[in-house]
Design an enzyme around this catalytic site. Sequence first.
Site: not given
Ligand code: MRU
Length: 357
Positions: A256-257, A98, A246, A55-57, A205
């Site tokens: 973002n999250k 996703r 994201d 996970r994480g973009a 997270q």
């Molecule tokens: O659902 P996730 O855990 O993939 O969400 C991630 C985020 O929102 C992060 O802040 C984002 O991807 C930035 S990663 C450098």
Amino acid sequence: MNYLKQVTHIDNVKLSEDGSSVIIIDQTKLPAKTEYLTLQTAKDFYDAIFELKVRGAPAIGICAGFGIYVLARSIEAGNYEDFYRQFRQYQQYLNSARPTAVNLSWALKRMEQVVRNNREKAVEEIRELLRKECHTIWQEDIEMCQAISKYGLSLLKDGDGILTHCNAGPLATSRYGTALGPLFLGKERGMEFHVFADETRPLLQGARLTSYELQRAGIDVTLICDNMASLVMKNGWVQACLVGCDRVAANGDAANKIGTSGVAILAKHYGIPFYVLGPTSTIDLTCKTGADIEIELRSPDEIKKKFYEHPMALEEVKCYNPAFDVTDHTLISGIVTERGICRAPYTESLAGIFKEQ
Ligand code: MRU
């Protein structure tokens, strides 16, 4: 023991030596266990992305790039048309895992472009070019995160209190991370920060990953529940908010999250700068504003059941579980990319960094 280097240079996603699989750290198991998973089939990749094992973009994009290469190796095709048709099927399947993080479709499109640009070549040669391209995507992310870390650090002072939401550290990228990158780089240079990590409901997270990464790196971190951010800001303990992204729209609206936009609203109230950090691969100029960004909706069980021994609400209670929200560009003090820090008006500054290339 000083784990700073191990934390910032973690191999969370990598291609196996023989190129037949992708090895990831299962992020759903952290911090209790560091467990590696070997991904080989299309379903392995889809599930790992959908279930947030990776996970994480940026990390999702890197995994998809390596993943489609692994899948391309398995395609049995005598000619280009057959190869491309099956490649597209894999691409569409992985892309559907996703919707919000643009890095997923971005990396897959880059890989597809390699196939399309080389249609006159033998399938074996195309596979070799795909191997190179997925490595390039990974290498570029390392460089982008390092540059973002430097630009981000220029915004901070030794001793600053920082608030962050979700996880935008090395686990979410390749090296260093985006929002956490300046903190690790500052630490390397002898600076000290006091970080408040929002736990980040419902998937935690911030608790499971951000506080883990910072603590192991020797950076002062205090874990708070999401609803405590206002208090720590009011107490004067936060000099800057740093978050990842994201997908950033052309006008600077940033997905973002879930919960990020609330942090930005609080920061504005308390006069605290709010910075979004991300590579240009996360900027999507085809989205004019945040209203064009698709927001992923996830299962109610993540709110009611996950992490609990017993359900925390009646079975029949409805839940709304959007995984992301969009922070309005008017709340953002700067968008930190590997090409520099963009300021308002974002429609001009974001378009500008793409033109300069
Ligand atoms: O659902 P996730 O855990 O993939 O969400 C991630 C985020 O929102 C992060 O802040 C984002 O991807 C930035 S990663 C450098």
